[in-house]
Design an enzyme around this catalytic site. Structure first.
Site, PDB file in Angstrom:
ATOM      1  N   TYR A   1      49.886  28.994  57.103  1.00 52.40           N
ATOM      2  CA  TYR A   1      50.160  28.657  58.504  1.00 52.40           C
ATOM      3  C   TYR A   1      50.474  27.163  58.678  1.00 52.40           C
ATOM      4  O   TYR A   1      50.923  26.756  59.753  1.00 52.40           O
ATOM      5  CB  TYR A   1      48.990  29.068  59.420  1.00 52.40           C
ATOM      6  CG  TYR A   1      48.592  30.529  59.316  1.00 52.40           C
ATOM      7  CD1 TYR A   1      49.459  31.478  58.760  1.00 52.40           C
ATOM      8  CD2 TYR A   1      47.352  30.970  59.751  1.00 52.40           C
ATOM      9  CE1 TYR A   1      49.086  32.813  58.642  1.00 52.40           C
ATOM     10  CE2 TYR A   1      46.982  32.310  59.633  1.00 52.40           C
ATOM     11  CZ  TYR A   1      47.855  33.213  59.072  1.00 52.40           C
ATOM     12  OH  TYR A   1      47.478  34.538  58.952  1.00 52.40           O
TER      13      TYR A   1
ATOM     14  N   LYS B   1      43.134  31.728  53.409  1.00 51.14           N
ATOM     15  CA  LYS B   1      43.781  32.673  52.486  1.00 51.14           C
ATOM     16  C   LYS B   1      44.554  31.916  51.414  1.00 51.14           C
ATOM     17  O   LYS B   1      45.109  30.835  51.697  1.00 51.14           O
ATOM     18  CB  LYS B   1      44.749  33.587  53.254  1.00 51.14           C
ATOM     19  CG  LYS B   1      44.102  34.249  54.466  1.00 51.14           C
ATOM     20  CD  LYS B   1      45.004  35.247  55.171  1.00 51.14           C
ATOM     21  CE  LYS B   1      44.411  35.636  56.512  1.00 51.14           C
ATOM     22  NZ  LYS B   1      44.728  34.720  57.605  1.00 51.14           N
TER      23      LYS B   1
ATOM     24  N   HIS C   1      46.203  36.422  50.276  1.00 56.84           N
ATOM     25  CA  HIS C   1      47.013  36.665  51.479  1.00 56.84           C
ATOM     26  C   HIS C   1      47.903  37.906  51.351  1.00 56.84           C
ATOM     27  O   HIS C   1      47.967  38.732  52.261  1.00 56.84           O
ATOM     28  CB  HIS C   1      47.862  35.423  51.783  1.00 56.84           C
ATOM     29  CG  HIS C   1      48.250  35.295  53.215  1.00 56.84           C
ATOM     30  ND1 HIS C   1      48.346  34.084  53.859  1.00 56.84           N
ATOM     31  CD2 HIS C   1      48.566  36.224  54.157  1.00 56.84           C
ATOM     32  CE1 HIS C   1      48.692  34.288  55.118  1.00 56.84           C
ATOM     33  NE2 HIS C   1      48.842  35.574  55.325  1.00 56.84           N
TER      34      HIS C   1
ATOM     35  N   ASP D   1      40.108  32.579  61.902  1.00 57.98           N
ATOM     36  CA  ASP D   1      40.953  33.096  60.825  1.00 57.98           C
ATOM     37  C   ASP D   1      42.155  32.187  60.610  1.00 57.98           C
ATOM     38  O   ASP D   1      42.997  32.046  61.502  1.00 57.98           O
ATOM     39  CB  ASP D   1      41.463  34.510  61.176  1.00 57.98           C
ATOM     40  CG  ASP D   1      42.294  35.074  60.030  1.00 57.98           C
ATOM     41  OD1 ASP D   1      41.684  35.441  59.002  1.00 57.98           O
ATOM     42  OD2 ASP D   1      43.534  35.108  60.140  1.00 57.98           O
TER      43      ASP D   1
HETATM   44  N1  LIG Z   1      46.968  38.379  56.908  1.00 56.50           N
HETATM   45  C1  LIG Z   1      48.198  38.356  57.381  1.00 56.50           C
HETATM   46  O1  LIG Z   1      49.188  38.589  56.655  1.00 56.50           O
HETATM   47  C2  LIG Z   1      48.403  38.021  58.823  1.00 56.50           C
HETATM   48  C3  LIG Z   1      49.661  38.246  59.422  1.00 56.50           C
HETATM   49  C4  LIG Z   1      49.792  37.947  60.778  1.00 56.50           C
HETATM   50  C5  LIG Z   1      48.703  37.469  61.490  1.00 56.50           C
HETATM   51  N2  LIG Z   1      47.496  37.242  60.874  1.00 56.50           N
HETATM   52  C6  LIG Z   1      46.298  36.741  61.612  1.00 56.50           C
HETATM   53  O2  LIG Z   1      46.082  37.569  62.754  1.00 56.50           O
HETATM   54  C7  LIG Z   1      46.094  36.744  63.932  1.00 56.50           C
HETATM   55  C8  LIG Z   1      46.608  37.500  65.135  1.00 56.50           C
HETATM   56  O3  LIG Z   1      47.880  38.046  64.891  1.00 56.50           O
HETATM   57  P1  LIG Z   1      49.207  37.551  65.634  1.00 56.50           P
HETATM   58  O4  LIG Z   1      49.007  36.151  66.033  1.00 56.50           O
HETATM   59  O5  LIG Z   1      50.344  37.897  64.774  1.00 56.50           O
HETATM   60  O6  LIG Z   1      49.331  38.537  66.867  1.00 56.50           O
HETATM   61  P2  LIG Z   1      48.441  39.054  68.101  1.00 56.50           P
HETATM   62  O7  LIG Z   1      47.112  38.409  68.139  1.00 56.50           O
HETATM   63  O8  LIG Z   1      48.538  40.521  68.065  1.00 56.50           O
HETATM   64  O9  LIG Z   1      49.320  38.569  69.331  1.00 56.50           O
HETATM   65  C9  LIG Z   1      49.462  37.227  69.668  1.00 56.50           C
HETATM   66  C10 LIG Z   1      50.390  37.169  70.865  1.00 56.50           C
HETATM   67  O10 LIG Z   1      49.744  37.813  71.975  1.00 56.50           O
HETATM   68  C11 LIG Z   1      49.705  36.943  73.092  1.00 56.50           C
HETATM   69  N3  LIG Z   1      48.436  37.219  73.783  1.00 56.50           N
HETATM   70  C12 LIG Z   1      47.192  36.946  73.350  1.00 56.50           C
HETATM   71  N4  LIG Z   1      46.261  37.376  74.214  1.00 56.50           N
HETATM   72  C13 LIG Z   1      46.936  37.933  75.237  1.00 56.50           C
HETATM   73  C14 LIG Z   1      46.534  38.552  76.446  1.00 56.50           C
HETATM   74  N5  LIG Z   1      45.238  38.678  76.756  1.00 56.50           N
HETATM   75  N6  LIG Z   1      47.501  39.009  77.289  1.00 56.50           N
HETATM   76  C15 LIG Z   1      48.805  38.886  76.955  1.00 56.50           C
HETATM   77  N7  LIG Z   1      49.255  38.316  75.836  1.00 56.50           N
HETATM   78  C16 LIG Z   1      48.322  37.842  74.978  1.00 56.50           C
HETATM   79  C17 LIG Z   1      49.785  35.558  72.522  1.00 56.50           C
HETATM   80  O11 LIG Z   1      50.392  34.671  73.432  1.00 56.50           O
HETATM   81  P3  LIG Z   1      49.719  33.255  73.858  1.00 56.50           P
HETATM   82  O12 LIG Z   1      49.291  32.571  72.595  1.00 56.50           O
HETATM   83  O13 LIG Z   1      50.830  32.584  74.562  1.00 56.50           O
HETATM   84  O14 LIG Z   1      48.556  33.624  74.754  1.00 56.50           O
HETATM   85  C18 LIG Z   1      50.701  35.763  71.326  1.00 56.50           C
HETATM   86  O15 LIG Z   1      52.065  35.762  71.732  1.00 56.50           O
HETATM   87  C19 LIG Z   1      46.970  35.566  63.507  1.00 56.50           C
HETATM   88  O16 LIG Z   1      46.850  34.460  64.377  1.00 56.50           O
HETATM   89  C20 LIG Z   1      46.481  35.318  62.107  1.00 56.50           C
HETATM   90  O17 LIG Z   1      45.244  34.627  62.121  1.00 56.50           O
HETATM   91  C21 LIG Z   1      47.347  37.527  59.551  1.00 56.50           C
END
Ligand SMILES: NC(=O)c1ccc[n+]([C@@H]2O[C@H](COP(=O)([O-])OP(=O)(O)OC[C@H]3O[C@@H](n4cnc5c(N)ncnc54)[C@H](OP(=O)(O)O)[C@@H]3O)[C@@H](O)[C@H]2O)c1
Length: 284
Positions: free
Chosen positions: A53, A78, A111, A48
């Protein structure tokens, strides 16, 4: 959700997606391309990304470096929020394909919706113009599936009357913020819901309830969040820059949450919300 083992989701166009994807927002480390290649090595086949980004060149290099044949991967991008008019959307898709080094995307999402706070008289017209371009890209097969992200029901409804309906809606979803009305609407209308921030960007990983369920199941709170999304028929997109966590976040198919555990998570008060409201977000 197409199968009882929760391993795949089938989109309304018939495409079958893996049930967990890899998020690339703020992927950081020595080399973004190595981290993305690592994620594919760890087992992710759904990637994704987004123009917003600012890392699509590196993500594309990581995809190439993984050595996994293109047809075995599902790659999402997106439309950048500033591209709201037909020609800008077409140009943005071409730029993304060039940056990624790919000749098609498996899924292209709008997006953020244009919203009534930023565009009081025009928001729906702008969303319809964007969507017309999305349909054209789909017809040209430059993108194999089309959908939206952060769309509430009132943003979605006009699109449901067009020739090609959104196949996916990617929204914020995690324990403490589950947007049940939107999820129910999407499932009812055959729109796959994807969860962004399925771990609440770590804000929910220390909740006592999740820690208790983690202890009961022998899993981590991150794995509980991912399994919870799957059992709610929502496709989670966890992001990690660490190989062991990438693998752990896929290791959620050897247990299930009981109806009582699901209900307890459902009943959490609102917590961990990002604060990004599609109706007021200035990018809308
Ligand atoms: N469509 C939208 O508007 C939108 C908005 C936000 C995000 N997104 C998408 O959704 C994806 C995920 O969301 P996100 O990156 O905001 O948040 P997330 O996946 O909920 O959380 C990521 C955080 O969790 C940590 N983490 C991951 N696995 C872990 C585990 N097993 N134990 C402990 N900590 C862990 C990561 O740290 P480390 O990397 O240090 O492991 C990072 O700090 C994004 O990368 C993006 O592709 C889309």
């Amino acid at each position: 959700m197409s199968s009882s083992n929760l391993k795949t989701f089938t989109l309304s166009n018939g495409d079958v997606f893996p049930s967990i994807g890899y998020g690339t927002y703020k992927v950081a480390g020595a080399s973004i391309e190595d981290i993305v290649a690592d994620a594919i090595r760890a087992g992710y086949r759904l990637i994704d990304g987004a123009a917003l980004y600012g890392n699509e060149v590196e993500v594309g290099r990581g995809i190439a470096k993984s050595g996994v044949p293109r047809e075995q991967l599902k790659v999402t991008s997106k439309v950048p929020p500033e591209a709201k008019h037909y020609d800008d959307v077409i140009a943005a898709a071409n730029k993304t394909l060039e940056d990624l080094g790919l000749d098609y995307l498996d899924l292209y999402l709008v997006h953020w919706p244009a919203n009534a706070t930023v565009h009081p008289d025009q928001w729906n017209e702008l969303n319809m113009d964007t969507w017309a371009a999305m349909i054209e890209l789909y017809r040209q097969k430059k993108v194999r599936a089309i959908g939206v992200s952060n769309f509430k029901i009132h943003h979605l409804e006009p699109l449901m009357k067009t020739d090609v309906k959104p196949m996916v809606n990617q929204i914020e979803f995690h324990p403490g913020y589950t947007q049940p009305e939107i999820v129910d609407y999407c499932i009812e209308h055959d729109i796959v819901v994807e969860a962004w921030s399925p771990l609440g960007r770590t804000r929910v990983l220390q909740l006592p309830l999740l820690e208790e369920i983690a202890k009961e199941t022998g899993k981590t709170t991150a794995q509980i969040c991912i399994r919870y999304a799957l059992q709610k028929h929502v496709l989670p997109l966890p992001k990690s820059s660490h190989y062991e966590r990438m693998k752990a976040n896929l290791d959620v198919f050897d247990f299930s949450l009981t109806p009582e555990q699901m209900e307890a998570i459902d009943s959490l008060p609102e917590t961990g919300y990002s604060g990004l409201d599609p109706d007021t977000n200035p990018v809308g």
